[in-house]
Design a protein around this motif. Structure first.
Motif, PDB file in Angstrom:
ATOM      1  N   VAL A 248       0.831  -1.094  -0.048  1.00 52.71           N
ATOM      2  CA  VAL A 248      -0.059  -0.040  -0.021  1.00 52.71           C
ATOM      3  C   VAL A 248       0.666   1.161   0.009  1.00 52.71           C
ATOM      4  O   VAL A 248       1.644   1.211   0.884  1.00 52.71           O
ATOM      5  N   ALA A 249       0.687   2.162  -1.072  1.00 47.60           N
ATOM      6  CA  ALA A 249       1.354   3.325  -1.049  1.00 47.60           C
ATOM      7  C   ALA A 249       0.689   4.568  -0.597  1.00 47.60           C
ATOM      8  O   ALA A 249       1.241   5.625  -0.192  1.00 47.60           O
ATOM      9  N   GLY A 250      -0.559   4.182  -0.388  1.00 45.89           N
ATOM     10  CA  GLY A 250      -1.379   5.520   0.339  1.00 45.89           C
ATOM     11  C   GLY A 250      -2.784   5.292   0.466  1.00 45.89           C
ATOM     12  O   GLY A 250      -3.355   4.162  -0.337  1.00 45.89           O
ATOM     13  N   VAL A 251      -3.533   5.839   1.245  1.00 45.22           N
ATOM     14  CA  VAL A 251      -5.064   5.676   1.391  1.00 45.22           C
ATOM     15  C   VAL A 251      -5.680   6.912   1.270  1.00 45.22           C
ATOM     16  O   VAL A 251      -5.362   7.997   2.072  1.00 45.22           O
ATOM     17  N   HIS A 252      -6.927   7.125   0.458  1.00 45.26           N
ATOM     18  CA  HIS A 252      -7.666   8.184   0.755  1.00 45.26           C
ATOM     19  C   HIS A 252      -9.357   7.949   0.484  1.00 45.26           C
ATOM     20  O   HIS A 252      -9.537   6.852   0.214  1.00 45.26           O
ATOM     21  N   HIS A 253      -9.923   8.995   0.737  1.00 47.20           N
ATOM     22  CA  HIS A 253     -11.481   8.713   0.379  1.00 47.20           C
ATOM     23  C   HIS A 253     -11.988   7.925   1.461  1.00 47.20           C
ATOM     24  O   HIS A 253     -12.492   7.142   0.946  1.00 47.20           O
ATOM     25  N   ILE A 254     -11.587   7.782   2.627  1.00 48.77           N
ATOM     26  CA  ILE A 254     -12.005   6.880   3.692  1.00 48.77           C
ATOM     27  C   ILE A 254     -13.316   7.410   4.112  1.00 48.77           C
ATOM     28  O   ILE A 254     -13.774   8.576   4.605  1.00 48.77           O
ATOM     29  N   HIS A 255     -14.628   6.624   3.972  1.00 49.09           N
ATOM     30  CA  HIS A 255     -15.918   6.854   4.639  1.00 49.09           C
ATOM     31  C   HIS A 255     -16.218   5.630   5.594  1.00 49.09           C
ATOM     32  O   HIS A 255     -15.960   4.516   5.177  1.00 49.09           O
ATOM     33  N   VAL A 256     -16.502   6.110   6.711  1.00 54.41           N
ATOM     34  CA  VAL A 256     -17.122   5.054   7.538  1.00 54.41           C
ATOM     35  C   VAL A 256     -18.573   5.274   8.360  1.00 54.41           C
ATOM     36  O   VAL A 256     -18.688   6.393   8.655  1.00 54.41           O
ATOM     37  N   TRP A 257     -19.321   4.488   8.366  1.00 56.71           N
ATOM     38  CA  TRP A 257     -20.756   4.613   8.760  1.00 56.71           C
ATOM     39  C   TRP A 257     -21.407   3.429   9.355  1.00 56.71           C
ATOM     40  O   TRP A 257     -20.912   2.361   9.133  1.00 56.71           O
ATOM     41  N   LEU A 266     -17.249   0.511   5.320  1.00 55.48           N
ATOM     42  CA  LEU A 266     -16.240   1.348   5.069  1.00 55.48           C
ATOM     43  C   LEU A 266     -16.306   1.233   3.499  1.00 55.48           C
ATOM     44  O   LEU A 266     -16.447   0.232   3.023  1.00 55.48           O
ATOM     45  N   THR A 267     -15.909   2.555   3.092  1.00 50.46           N
ATOM     46  CA  THR A 267     -15.592   2.617   1.465  1.00 50.46           C
ATOM     47  C   THR A 267     -13.950   3.330   1.742  1.00 50.46           C
ATOM     48  O   THR A 267     -13.896   4.297   2.572  1.00 50.46           O
ATOM     49  N   ALA A 268     -13.063   2.961   0.694  1.00 44.00           N
ATOM     50  CA  ALA A 268     -11.914   3.655   0.859  1.00 44.00           C
ATOM     51  C   ALA A 268     -11.159   3.324  -0.599  1.00 44.00           C
ATOM     52  O   ALA A 268     -11.577   2.412  -1.224  1.00 44.00           O
ATOM     53  N   HIS A 269     -10.306   4.106  -0.847  1.00 38.04           N
ATOM     54  CA  HIS A 269      -9.412   4.234  -2.100  1.00 38.04           C
ATOM     55  C   HIS A 269      -8.106   3.865  -1.489  1.00 38.04           C
ATOM     56  O   HIS A 269      -7.507   4.450  -0.796  1.00 38.04           O
ATOM     57  N   ILE A 270      -7.481   2.759  -2.067  1.00 35.83           N
ATOM     58  CA  ILE A 270      -6.117   2.374  -1.837  1.00 35.83           C
ATOM     59  C   ILE A 270      -5.243   2.458  -2.917  1.00 35.83           C
ATOM     60  O   ILE A 270      -5.430   1.923  -4.024  1.00 35.83           O
ATOM     61  N   LEU A 271      -4.045   3.369  -2.839  1.00 35.90           N
ATOM     62  CA  LEU A 271      -2.925   3.363  -3.948  1.00 35.90           C
ATOM     63  C   LEU A 271      -2.222   2.164  -3.657  1.00 35.90           C
ATOM     64  O   LEU A 271      -1.633   2.154  -2.581  1.00 35.90           O
ATOM     65  N   ARG A 272      -1.965   1.216  -4.435  1.00 34.01           N
ATOM     66  CA  ARG A 272      -1.202   0.088  -4.160  1.00 34.01           C
ATOM     67  C   ARG A 272       0.239  -0.098  -5.306  1.00 34.01           C
ATOM     68  O   ARG A 272      -0.032   0.646  -6.247  1.00 34.01           O
ATOM     69  N   ASN A 273       1.061  -0.787  -4.927  1.00 34.51           N
ATOM     70  CA  ASN A 273       2.299  -1.026  -5.667  1.00 34.51           C
ATOM     71  C   ASN A 273       2.124  -2.506  -6.156  1.00 34.51           C
ATOM     72  O   ASN A 273       2.013  -3.577  -5.317  1.00 34.51           O
ATOM     73  N   PRO A 274       1.611  -2.598  -7.324  1.00 31.09           N
ATOM     74  CA  PRO A 274       1.357  -4.146  -8.067  1.00 31.09           C
ATOM     75  C   PRO A 274       2.425  -5.053  -8.032  1.00 31.09           C
ATOM     76  O   PRO A 274       2.433  -6.065  -8.112  1.00 31.09           O
ATOM     77  N   GLN A 275       3.817  -4.471  -8.000  1.00 33.83           N
ATOM     78  CA  GLN A 275       4.945  -5.083  -7.825  1.00 33.83           C
ATOM     79  C   GLN A 275       5.122  -5.998  -6.587  1.00 33.83           C
ATOM     80  O   GLN A 275       5.904  -6.866  -6.788  1.00 33.83           O
ATOM     81  N   GLN A 292     -10.677  -6.766  12.255  1.00 36.69           N
ATOM     82  CA  GLN A 292     -10.240  -6.678  13.503  1.00 36.69           C
ATOM     83  C   GLN A 292     -10.584  -5.302  14.173  1.00 36.69           C
ATOM     84  O   GLN A 292     -10.551  -5.486  15.436  1.00 36.69           O
ATOM     85  N   LEU A 293     -10.822  -4.339  13.462  1.00 39.65           N
ATOM     86  CA  LEU A 293     -11.048  -3.194  14.095  1.00 39.65           C
ATOM     87  C   LEU A 293     -12.664  -2.800  14.053  1.00 39.65           C
ATOM     88  O   LEU A 293     -13.084  -1.841  14.649  1.00 39.65           O
ATOM     89  N   GLY A 294     -13.604  -3.884  13.998  1.00 42.21           N
ATOM     90  CA  GLY A 294     -14.836  -3.850  13.912  1.00 42.21           C
ATOM     91  C   GLY A 294     -15.573  -3.312  12.850  1.00 42.21           C
ATOM     92  O   GLY A 294     -16.847  -3.135  12.995  1.00 42.21           O
ATOM     93  N   ILE A 295     -14.915  -3.508  11.642  1.00 45.00           N
ATOM     94  CA  ILE A 295     -15.628  -2.986  10.517  1.00 45.00           C
ATOM     95  C   ILE A 295     -15.805  -4.265   9.697  1.00 45.00           C
ATOM     96  O   ILE A 295     -15.060  -4.869   9.091  1.00 45.00           O
ATOM     97  N   ASP A 296     -17.046  -4.655   9.605  1.00 46.80           N
ATOM     98  CA  ASP A 296     -17.282  -6.055   8.892  1.00 46.80           C
ATOM     99  C   ASP A 296     -18.014  -5.912   7.627  1.00 46.80           C
ATOM    100  O   ASP A 296     -18.338  -6.871   7.076  1.00 46.80           O
ATOM    101  N   HIS A 297     -18.068  -4.898   7.011  1.00 42.92           N
ATOM    102  CA  HIS A 297     -18.440  -4.866   5.719  1.00 42.92           C
ATOM    103  C   HIS A 297     -17.557  -3.533   5.105  1.00 42.92           C
ATOM    104  O   HIS A 297     -17.944  -2.406   5.440  1.00 42.92           O
TER     105      HIS A 297
END
Length: 305
Positions: A248-257, A266-275, A292-297
């Motif tokens: 994971v190179a970065g995380v943004h647009h995190i929404h939790v409800w 939760l929804t989130a955008h994850i920047l990843r390194n495919p290599q 593990q943090l209590g977010i089951d969907h």
């Protein structure tokens, strides 16, 4: 890494997200027996306390009875919401009916505030026009109230903190047990000192305590209803957990409800390194860590880093 992956595979939230959508969004951990018995016990208690409070002149006991009646109404709402939330999701209500438990918690807290207002106003009026209190029967009824409310709260078990609907019901019951304890102490003091104003004074103190409890519950339920972050979820920890995953190179647009009073999404955008890691492994690790943090969907969108 193998052990880490295996622990995620075994976590129930990860397995659950592979089930059909209609099953994923079912409300869980229902406890209709606790609601049913609490309603029956508190209905009987309210009738007893009203009869004795009116018959023997105790405002504090009448206030306790009114609060118990609010409990009964709130428990009925919570019971109905618990039943409704168990219905499966459909094409119109794609998240199911879990929000009904949030609405019940909000209405429940409103009942608490209304009951407290009645107690406080009547207490102030009693200071101007004192009413003689027969303390013996009042003390007995208050002691029964302590037993009934503590017993009813125990029916919900120890897992109610993760469900706002159940938490509202348990807070109702525990608050009423405390109220009954105050009424019991007041009745004993009136019995041994003869100071009649102790009863309306106790009634006002009880009303203020009940109002504070109702305000906290209302504020919490409004936050959840407005899609605020549910209690117990640390947003900084959620972001740091996702950012620390391999690849994971970065995380943004995190929404939790909360999709209900007991489920978190939760929804989130994850920047990843495919290599560094393949997409499926990254998604699997991320969902397990969030569980593990209590977010089951969780719904995650992968983007190139």
């Amino acid at each position: 890494m193998a052990d880490h992956k295996q622990s995620h595979q075994q976590h129930p939230a990860v397995s659950r997200q592979r089930l059909p959508k209609e099953i994923q969004h079912e409300h869980r951990d229902g406890n209709p027996a606790a609601f049913r018995w609490s309603v029956l016990l508190n209905s009987a208690l309210s009738g007893l306390q009203l009869a004795i409070g009116i018959g023997f002149g105790s405002l504090a006991l009448i206030g306790d009875a009114l609060h118990n009646l609010g409990d009964v109404a709130g428990l009925l709402l919570g019971w109905g919401a618990e039943h409704l939330s168990a219905r499966p999701a459909n094409k119109q209500f794609t998240y199911g009916f879990g929000r009904s438990t949030q609405l019940a918690a909000m209405i429940n807290s409103s009942f608490i505030l209304m009951a407290s207002a009645v107690i406080i106003v009547e207490g102030l009026q009693r200071f101007a026009k004192p009413v003689e209190v027969t303390a013996g029967p009042v003390a007995i009824a208050a002691f029964i109230g302590i037993l009934v409310n503590l017993g009813s709260a125990r029916l919900f078990g120890h897992n109610h903190n993760h469900d706002l609907n159940k938490k509202a019901a348990v807070v109702h019951l525990l608050t009423d047990a405390a109220v009954s304890g105050a009424v019991f102490a007041s009745a004993l003091l009136v019995q041994f000192t003869g100071i009649q104003w102790l009863d309306p004074f106790t009634g006002i103190i009880v009303g203020l305590a009940v109002a504070w409890t109702g305000w906290k519950l209302l504020r919490q339920s409004v936050v959840v209803a407005l899609d605020g972050v549910p209690p117990g979820i640390d947003m900084e920890k959620v972001e740091s957990t996702l950012a620390a995953l391999p690849g994971v190179a970065g995380v943004h647009h995190i929404h939790v409800w909360g999709t209900s009073t007991s489920q978190t999404a939760l929804t989130a955008h994850i920047l990843r390194n495919p290599q560094a890691v393949n997409d499926m492994e990254l998604l699997h690790n991320a969902k397990g860590a969030l569980a593990q943090l209590g977010i089951d969907h969780s719904t995650l969108q992968l983007e190139p880093g």
